[in-house]
Enzyme design. Structure first.
Site, short mmCIF file in Angstrom:
data_model
loop_
_atom_site.label_atom_id
_atom_site.label_comp_id
_atom_site.label_asym_id
_atom_site.label_seq_id
_atom_site.Cartn_x
_atom_site.Cartn_y
_atom_site.Cartn_z
N TYR A 1 0.84 -1.20 0.00
CA TYR A 1 0.00 0.00 0.00
C TYR A 1 0.87 1.25 0.00
CZ TYR A 1 -3.71 3.28 0.90
OH TYR A 1 -4.59 4.32 0.77
N PHE B 1 -7.73 22.07 -24.29
CA PHE B 1 -8.03 20.65 -24.38
C PHE B 1 -9.23 20.41 -23.46
CE2 PHE B 1 -7.88 16.19 -23.21
CZ PHE B 1 -7.99 15.66 -24.48
N THR B 2 -10.10 19.48 -23.84
CA THR B 2 -11.40 19.31 -23.18
C THR B 2 -11.29 19.18 -21.66
OG1 THR B 2 -11.19 16.96 -23.70
CG2 THR B 2 -12.53 18.30 -25.20
N ASP C 1 1.49 20.51 -20.40
CA ASP C 1 0.76 19.27 -20.66
C ASP C 1 1.70 18.40 -21.48
OD1 ASP C 1 -0.82 17.21 -21.63
OD2 ASP C 1 -2.62 18.46 -21.73
N LYS D 1 -0.94 7.97 -23.13
CA LYS D 1 -0.54 8.40 -24.48
C LYS D 1 0.92 7.99 -24.68
CE LYS D 1 -4.62 10.52 -24.33
NZ LYS D 1 -4.74 11.74 -23.58
N ARG E 1 -14.03 16.15 -33.51
CA ARG E 1 -13.36 17.23 -32.81
C ARG E 1 -13.83 18.53 -33.45
NH1 ARG E 1 -12.80 15.73 -28.13
NH2 ARG E 1 -10.95 14.74 -27.36
N PHE F 1 -19.45 15.51 -25.71
CA PHE F 1 -19.10 14.67 -26.85
C PHE F 1 -19.01 13.19 -26.49
CE2 PHE F 1 -14.67 13.98 -25.62
CZ PHE F 1 -14.46 15.05 -24.75
C1 LIG Z 1 -5.79 12.64 -22.91
C2 LIG Z 1 -5.34 13.99 -22.60
C3 LIG Z 1 -5.50 14.54 -21.34
C4 LIG Z 1 -6.27 13.85 -20.22
O1 LIG Z 1 -5.69 12.66 -19.84
P1 LIG Z 1 -6.54 11.34 -19.42
O2 LIG Z 1 -5.46 10.34 -19.16
O3 LIG Z 1 -7.43 10.99 -20.57
O4 LIG Z 1 -7.30 11.68 -18.20
C5 LIG Z 1 -4.98 15.80 -21.11
N1 LIG Z 1 -4.37 16.50 -22.08
C6 LIG Z 1 -4.23 16.01 -23.33
C7 LIG Z 1 -3.54 16.81 -24.38
C8 LIG Z 1 -4.70 14.74 -23.63
O5 LIG Z 1 -4.59 14.27 -24.88
#
Ligand SMILES: *Cc1c(COP(=O)(O)O)cnc(C)c1O
Length: 472
Positions: free
Chosen positions: A87, A139-140, A230, A273, A397, A464
């Site tokens: 843990y 970004f969303t 980011d 990613k 998008r 979306f």
């Molecule tokens: C996917 C993404 C996020 C959010 O990350 P999650 O792992 O999906 O929560 C943030 N910024 C960018 C540019 C992304 O592509």
């Protein structure tokens, strides 16, 4: 354009006449199948013409996202067996911290279950009610967390980013005049940080140059404003710097990544990613006070500060994934596959966002379906039509993703109305890319017959993902 070199037209030209290939071979396969057309039509209608609502078993080639859809290596799978599921204080956590420090160069690390977990922590830690957060296109999830923390996102990306035909090699760059104008308007004390993204997703996977991040950092320093990154697709951004920016052609992806991060105060990361894992994320900072706050908050929202919602084995696979993702031959093949698909479509006259980005091809639905007005969701329609043609799944998008202005309740009307075809890492072959291209060509050839959609269900947040539509 002055500071940068032009973009090579094809990978072939850059490397003479020799082809590149992936620096791996396939050890295990997962069967996929293409449903017959009547079943695809039914599946799409049942999913409310929203590709997010399809079942994956009904999808043939899945280009919905590159998020958590990559293939792990044999080393990563072996790493899963090394999971230390304590843990507190898991061995895998310390290895992850050392790996992030070694490759990204940040001091303090907070693990999270995925990227938005880290966005939540950093937004809550730094943003006060009434603050402004400038960034190179929204970004969303990033913008939503900034808004939920009381901030207002302000887009300060260069104008070229909003034009899908402009060939600027670094369309992810921040417009320093727009940034300066915001500082003058609201005052530096109302700007907790500048929100910089590598290979800007919503602009078509477009990179930001080293010269630009240096200039942003210099401007921010003058006012005592932080710069946060980011880092979700920074490996691909580093590749474009190596390819296009003078002085970086002989530097490794790893060196470029570390230099870029050195101009920022910290980063958040969706490891799903370009860290080559199916789940995971992290927050990094060089500021001790920010570390202390977020390390305390992570216990409330994600899990203890030595796992943050990940299993020990997940952290081991993630650490190994970072070491694989910085390899030059890997990134070149990754971007090369995206470019292969994009060049096929370009050769056939199909409108896509140019230059071709790092993780996806973005079809320009405004030019694909010029007869469908934005209120009838041309990109949503196109994504549905491609699925019906072949079982290939992409995503919208455009106006649906952009959502509504929280103050006026009106649709936000982005200039870009796109369908994203995102290539998972190390998953599909060149033959799959051919099948995708041919399907898009088939839809293109019938484009004049296409009819738009109307929205019949709209959720409040990130609509979306769950909105439903009917054919007009
Ligand atoms: C996917 C993404 C996020 C959010 O990350 P999650 O792992 O999906 O929560 C943030 N910024 C960018 C540019 C992304 O592509």
């Amino acid at each position: 354009m002055s500071e940068e070199r032009s973009i090579p037209q094809t990978m072939g030209q850059q490397f003479g006449r020799r082809s590149w290939a992936e620096p791996w071979k396939i050890k295990m396969v997962e069967p996929i199948r293409q449903l017959p057309r009547p079943e695809r039509e039914r599946a799409m209608a049942e999913a409310g013409y929203n590709t997010f609502l399809l079942r994956s078993a009904d999808v043939y080639i899945d280009l919905l996202t590159d998020s958590g859809t990559g293939a792990m290596s044999d080393r990563q799978w072996a790493g899963l067996m090394m999971g230390d599921e304590a843990y507190a204080g898991s061995r895998n956590f310390y290895r992850l911290v050392e790996t992030i420090q070694a490759y990204y160069g940040y001091k303090y690390i907070v693990p999270t279950h995925q990227g938005r977990g880290a966005e939540h922590l950093i937004s809550q830690a730094l943003i006060q009610q009434g603050d402004f957060i400038p960034g190179n296109m929204y970004f969303t999830t990033t913008r939503l967390h900034q808004e939920l923390a009381g901030g207002t996102f302000v887009d300060v990306i260069i104008d070229e980013a909003h034009d899908p035909t402009d060939l600027h090699p670094f369309k992810g760059n921040i417009d320093l005049e727009k940034l300066q104008a915001l500082i003058d308007r609201v005052g530096p004390e109302r700007i907790p940080y500048i929100s910089v993204a590598g290979t800007v997703n919503m602009a078509g996977g477009q990179p930001i140059s080293m010269a630009n991040i240096k200039a942003v950092k210099a401007l921010a320093d003058r006012y005592g404003i932080r710069v946060y990154l980011d880092a979700t697709r920074m490996m691909e951004n580093a590749f474009f710097i190596q390819e296009r920016e003078p002085g970086y052609e002989d530097k490794s992806i790893a060196d470029i990544l570390k230099e870029f991060c050195s101009y920022t105060d910290g980063a958040w990361m969706s490891a799903k990613k370009d860290n080559l894992v199916n789940i995971g994320g992290w927050l990094a900072t060089n500021e001790e006070a920010v570390f202390e706050r977020t390390r305390n908050m992570v216990v409330v929202y994600e899990g203890l500060h030595t796992y943050g919602g990940m299993a020990g084995r997940d952290m081991e696979a993630l650490a190994i994934g970072i070491t694989e993702a910085v390899q030059d031959d890997y990134v070149r093949a990754r971007v090369g596959q995206v470019r292969y698909l994009g060049e096929l479509l370009t050769d056939w006259g199909i409108p896509i966002v140019q230059p071709i980005g790092g993780h996806a091809i973005f079809l320009d639905a405004k030019r694909f379906y010029p007869h469908i007005p934005q209120d009838e969701f041309p990109a949503q329609t196109l994504a549905a039509d491609i699925y019906i043609d072949s079982g290939v799944r992409g995503m919208e998008r455009g106006i649906v993703s952009a959502g509504r202005n929280p103050e006026t309740g009106e649709h936000r009307r982005p200039k870009l109305e796109l369908v994203r075809l995102t290539i998972p890492r190390r998953v599909y072959t060149q033959a799959h890319m051919d099948v995708v291209a041919e399907s898009i060509k088939a839809v293109w050839d019938k484009r004049h017959d296409a009819r738009g959609l109307k929205m019949v269900y709209e959720p409040k947040y990130l609509r979306f993902f769950q909105a439903r539509f009917e054919r007009l």
